[in-house]
Structure formats: structure tokens, C-alpha cells
Design a protein around this motif. Structure first.
Motif, PDB file in Angstrom:
ATOM      1  N   LEU A 155       0.815  -1.208   0.000  1.00 24.24           N
ATOM      2  CA  LEU A 155       0.000   0.000   0.000  1.00 24.24           C
ATOM      3  C   LEU A 155       0.849   1.257   0.000  1.00 24.24           C
ATOM      4  O   LEU A 155       0.617   2.190  -0.780  1.00 24.24           O
ATOM      5  CB  LEU A 155      -0.935  -0.011   1.212  1.00 24.24           C
ATOM      6  CG  LEU A 155      -1.880   1.179   1.366  1.00 24.24           C
ATOM      7  CD1 LEU A 155      -2.777   1.317   0.143  1.00 24.24           C
ATOM      8  CD2 LEU A 155      -2.709   1.056   2.623  1.00 24.24           C
ATOM      9  N   THR A 156       1.840   1.310   0.874  1.00 24.60           N
ATOM     10  CA  THR A 156       2.695   2.501   0.934  1.00 24.60           C
ATOM     11  C   THR A 156       3.504   2.678  -0.350  1.00 24.60           C
ATOM     12  O   THR A 156       3.680   3.805  -0.832  1.00 24.60           O
ATOM     13  CB  THR A 156       3.634   2.397   2.133  1.00 24.60           C
ATOM     14  OG1 THR A 156       4.365   1.158   2.067  1.00 24.60           O
ATOM     15  CG2 THR A 156       2.859   2.433   3.431  1.00 24.60           C
ATOM     16  N   THR A 157       3.981   1.586  -0.924  1.00 27.64           N
ATOM     17  CA  THR A 157       4.756   1.688  -2.168  1.00 27.64           C
ATOM     18  C   THR A 157       3.874   2.156  -3.316  1.00 27.64           C
ATOM     19  O   THR A 157       4.305   2.960  -4.160  1.00 27.64           O
ATOM     20  CB  THR A 157       5.383   0.332  -2.507  1.00 27.64           C
ATOM     21  OG1 THR A 157       6.151  -0.130  -1.403  1.00 27.64           O
ATOM     22  CG2 THR A 157       6.290   0.454  -3.717  1.00 27.64           C
ATOM     23  N   LEU A 158       2.646   1.665  -3.369  1.00 27.99           N
ATOM     24  CA  LEU A 158       1.735   2.111  -4.421  1.00 27.99           C
ATOM     25  C   LEU A 158       1.459   3.599  -4.323  1.00 27.99           C
ATOM     26  O   LEU A 158       1.449   4.324  -5.327  1.00 27.99           O
ATOM     27  CB  LEU A 158       0.429   1.321  -4.343  1.00 27.99           C
ATOM     28  CG  LEU A 158      -0.659   1.677  -5.360  1.00 27.99           C
ATOM     29  CD1 LEU A 158      -0.163   1.453  -6.785  1.00 27.99           C
ATOM     30  CD2 LEU A 158      -1.926   0.874  -5.106  1.00 27.99           C
ATOM     31  N   ARG A 159       1.264   4.103  -3.120  1.00 28.18           N
ATOM     32  CA  ARG A 159       1.034   5.535  -2.953  1.00 28.18           C
ATOM     33  C   ARG A 159       2.276   6.343  -3.332  1.00 28.18           C
ATOM     34  O   ARG A 159       2.172   7.424  -3.908  1.00 28.18           O
ATOM     35  CB  ARG A 159       0.626   5.830  -1.500  1.00 28.18           C
ATOM     36  CG  ARG A 159      -0.755   5.300  -1.137  1.00 28.18           C
ATOM     37  CD  ARG A 159      -1.107   5.623   0.308  1.00 28.18           C
ATOM     38  NE  ARG A 159      -1.179   7.050   0.523  1.00 28.18           N
ATOM     39  CZ  ARG A 159      -2.259   7.803   0.300  1.00 28.18           C
ATOM     40  NH1 ARG A 159      -3.359   7.223  -0.167  1.00 28.18           N
ATOM     41  NH2 ARG A 159      -2.247   9.085   0.518  1.00 28.18           N
ATOM     42  N   GLU A 160       3.457   5.837  -3.020  1.00 23.83           N
ATOM     43  CA  GLU A 160       4.681   6.544  -3.390  1.00 23.83           C
ATOM     44  C   GLU A 160       4.835   6.622  -4.909  1.00 23.83           C
ATOM     45  O   GLU A 160       5.191   7.681  -5.451  1.00 23.83           O
ATOM     46  CB  GLU A 160       5.886   5.839  -2.776  1.00 23.83           C
ATOM     47  CG  GLU A 160       5.985   5.953  -1.261  1.00 23.83           C
ATOM     48  CD  GLU A 160       7.128   5.140  -0.704  1.00 23.83           C
ATOM     49  OE1 GLU A 160       7.844   4.508  -1.517  1.00 23.83           O
ATOM     50  OE2 GLU A 160       7.317   5.120   0.521  1.00 23.83           O
ATOM     51  N   VAL A 161       4.567   5.511  -5.605  1.00 24.70           N
ATOM     52  CA  VAL A 161       4.727   5.502  -7.059  1.00 24.70           C
ATOM     53  C   VAL A 161       3.690   6.405  -7.718  1.00 24.70           C
ATOM     54  O   VAL A 161       3.995   7.141  -8.667  1.00 24.70           O
ATOM     55  CB  VAL A 161       4.623   4.055  -7.578  1.00 24.70           C
ATOM     56  CG1 VAL A 161       4.585   4.039  -9.098  1.00 24.70           C
ATOM     57  CG2 VAL A 161       5.807   3.236  -7.086  1.00 24.70           C
ATOM     58  N   VAL A 162       2.451   6.363  -7.227  1.00 26.78           N
ATOM     59  CA  VAL A 162       1.408   7.224  -7.804  1.00 26.78           C
ATOM     60  C   VAL A 162       1.745   8.693  -7.580  1.00 26.78           C
ATOM     61  O   VAL A 162       1.564   9.538  -8.469  1.00 26.78           O
ATOM     62  CB  VAL A 162       0.037   6.865  -7.204  1.00 26.78           C
ATOM     63  CG1 VAL A 162      -1.013   7.888  -7.614  1.00 26.78           C
ATOM     64  CG2 VAL A 162      -0.392   5.480  -7.648  1.00 26.78           C
ATOM     65  N   SER A 163       2.259   9.033  -6.404  1.00 27.62           N
ATOM     66  CA  SER A 163       2.588  10.427  -6.101  1.00 27.62           C
ATOM     67  C   SER A 163       3.757  10.946  -6.928  1.00 27.62           C
ATOM     68  O   SER A 163       3.860  12.154  -7.167  1.00 27.62           O
ATOM     69  CB  SER A 163       2.903  10.577  -4.608  1.00 27.62           C
ATOM     70  OG  SER A 163       1.804  10.172  -3.813  1.00 27.62           O
TER      71      SER A 163
END
Length: 307
Positions: A155-163
Motif C-alpha cells: 500500500l505505501t509503495t503504491l502511494r509513493e509511485v502514484v505520487s
């Protein structure tokens, strides 16, 4: 207000146990039957008691794991090793099966809500993580709950990549984003004995206002292309008409014959009355006479060769 992702609450690790298998149950039943028969024959309950103790020991010591399972065994609180697959023995009341790890590929759905991209566009992204445990010992000893840890990292990695990505990249280069997510998650989970097989972004949802704006932009682009195509066709038609005008200017008779053909095409339906100026009618008559003369004039006979 923006909706923030809900992280899973940590769960306490509980001692795992394997269910009684058919082999240990069959052996225990045979021992009990043999002890009961021996006790009935000798008229002594000692044989039945001994048989019951041995059967209970078999049930407690003989365990079995499936092909995709591994059991972590502790002896007096110390790691004894990994057992399985198949049958294995443990020492009753001394050994303990602390955890049973499933090594099949698992899926974890990951959802992010109202995450801002690098160009400040709020999007909702849904992805699926495919992962498996390749080292059960490290997965159990390094983490309290490796399943929740994988979910949190994904979850945290997905948010980092999207941001850190633009909206156009998320919509057009999903394969690239999938590979980037897999590499980043695997770097974090490799030390835990977990391997990430693949990451797939299922859907990228945009706000309704942004969808309407993109729809209007696409419609404007299509209209512009249609107008450019129409202008190009009109330019080609004008070029052909200019060439035809030069041909008719060089041959007035051809122009008059064209006029006659146009009048004939207009007069195909019966009962049509066509009015034209006298000068135009006279010119058509001259052209008609010329065409008729061309049709009635016989070809010149060939002269005999000189003797």
C-alpha cells in the motif's frame, strides 16, 4: 474530505497446529484395537492402558504437512527447524509447532483513494499483488505477521509511485508502473523471505469533472482532424478543377460538348423544361453540328502505292 487508506490492524501471532491426519488416526486405532483384544484375552486392563498411552503418543507425535505447507518447530522455545512436506515426528510436550506456512502464490488487493499524482490530480488506484513465501524460517522469525506486513508495504509503495508519476504515465504506461512497483516491493520484502511475483494495476479512476474535460478535449481533437481532412479534400478538388479549366480554355468545343452532356443529364426525366439564353443555345448547336460532322465524315481512303 479526502478518503485516506485504512491500514490493517496488527494481529497477534498465535501458535499453529496441524489437524490429525488419517495415517496417525489409523495407527492409533489399530493400537487401541490390539490392546483391547489383548486385554480381553488376558483379563488384564494393563494392556489396554498401555495401548491407549501409545495411541495418544502416536497422535501427538506423528504429524503431516501437505506439499505446499511447511511447519516451523520449536523445542523448549528454541528453533528446531522446518518440517514437511509429508510425515514427520515431534516430541510430545517438548516440541511445539509454532506456525504452518503456506508457500502457494497469494494475492493481496491494494486500494488507494484520492491520491495526488505529480501533476496534482486526485486518482483512485486499484492494484493486485501476487507474492509467495520462499523462506518460511525468515518469514516467521523476522516478522510478527508477514501477511499484514506485505499488505502495508504494498500500500505505501503504491502511494509513493502514484505520487511520483504523472497522470498520463499512469494511464498510458501501466506495464512500466507494474514493473516499477514489483521491483520496489521486492526490495523491501526480499529480506523477509517473501518473493513478489508480479503487480498489476486493475483500474485508475478519475474525478467526474476531469473525465468530462478529457472527453471535451478528445471531441475537439476529432473535430479539428475532420476539418483538416475536409480542407485537404477541397484543396485537391480545386487543383483538379483548375487543371480542367485549362483544358477547356484550350479547347472551346470540348467545353460546349460538356455543356450538352450536362443538359442531357438534366433532361433524363421526362417532362422537364430547360430554359437557356439564345447565345448559349447557338453555341451548343454549333458544337452539335461539329460533333455530327466528325461522326459522318468517312475516313480517307488509302492511296495505292506508286508503281
Amino acid at each position: 474530505m479526502p478518503q485516506y487508506p485504512t491500514f490493517p490492524a496488527p494481529r497477534a501471532r498465535r501458535n499453529a497446529s496441524l489437524p490429525a491426519n488419517t495415517i496417525s488416526l489409523s495407527i492409533a486405532a489399530i493400537i487401541l484395537l490390539a490392546g483391547g483384544a489383548l486385554s480381553a484375552q488376558t483379563q488384564n486392563l494393563l494392556a489396554a492402558i498401555i495401548a491407549a498411552i501409545i495411541a495418544a503418543g502416536v497422535l501427538l507425535s506423528l504429524k503431516m504437512c501437505n506439499s505446499w505447507q511447511r511447519a516451523v518447530v520449536l523445542r523448549a522455545g528454541k528453533i528446531q527447524g522446518i518440517r514437511g512436506p509429508g510425515l514427520f515426528f515431534i516430541v510430545p510436550f517438548l516440541d511445539q509447532i509454532f506456525a504452518v506456512v503456506d508457500q502457494r502464490i497469494r494475492t493481496v488487493p491494494v486500494h488507494t483513494r484520492q491520491t495526488l499524482t505529480r501533476d496534482t490530480t486526485p486518482v483512485d488506484v486499484d492494484a493486485v499483488i501476487f507474492w509467495m513465501v520462499h523462506d518460511p524460517m525468515r518469514a516467521i522469525t523476522e516478522l510478527d505477521d508477514f501477511e499484514d506486513s506485505v499488505s502495508l508495504v504494498a500500500l505505501t509503495t503504491l502511494r509513493e509511485v502514484v505520487s511520483s508519476s504523472d497522470l498520463s504515465v499512469l494511464l498510458e504506461e501501466r506495464r512500466k508502473i507494474d514493473d516499477q512497483l514489483r521491483e520496489l516491493i521486492e526490495v523491501k520484502t526480499r529480506e523477509w523471505g517473501v518473493t513478489v511475483q508480479s503487480v498489476e494495476i486493475r483500474d485508475v479512476q478519475l474525478p467526474d469533472s476531469l473525465q468530462d474535460a478529457m472527453s471535451r478535449q478528445a471531441q475537439a481533437e476529432r473535430e479539428r482532424g475532420a476539418r483538416v481532412t475536409l480542407a485537404s479534400a477541397e484543396r485537391e478538388v480545386a487543383h483538379e478543377l483548375a487543371e480542367a479549366a485549362k483544358t477547356y480554355e484550350a479547347s472551346p468545343i470540348a467545353l460546349q460538348i460538356l455543356q450538352i452532356n450536362r443538359v442531357f443529364e438534366m433532361n433524363k426525366n421526362r417532362g422537364t423544361t430547360i430554359l437557356m439564353p439564345t447565345s448559349m443555345a447557338d453555341s451548343m448547336a454549333t458544337a452539335t453540328a461539329f460533333a455530327a460532322a466528325l461522326r459522318t465524315t468517312p475516313p480517307a481512303e488509302e492511296q495505292p502505292p506508286a508503281s
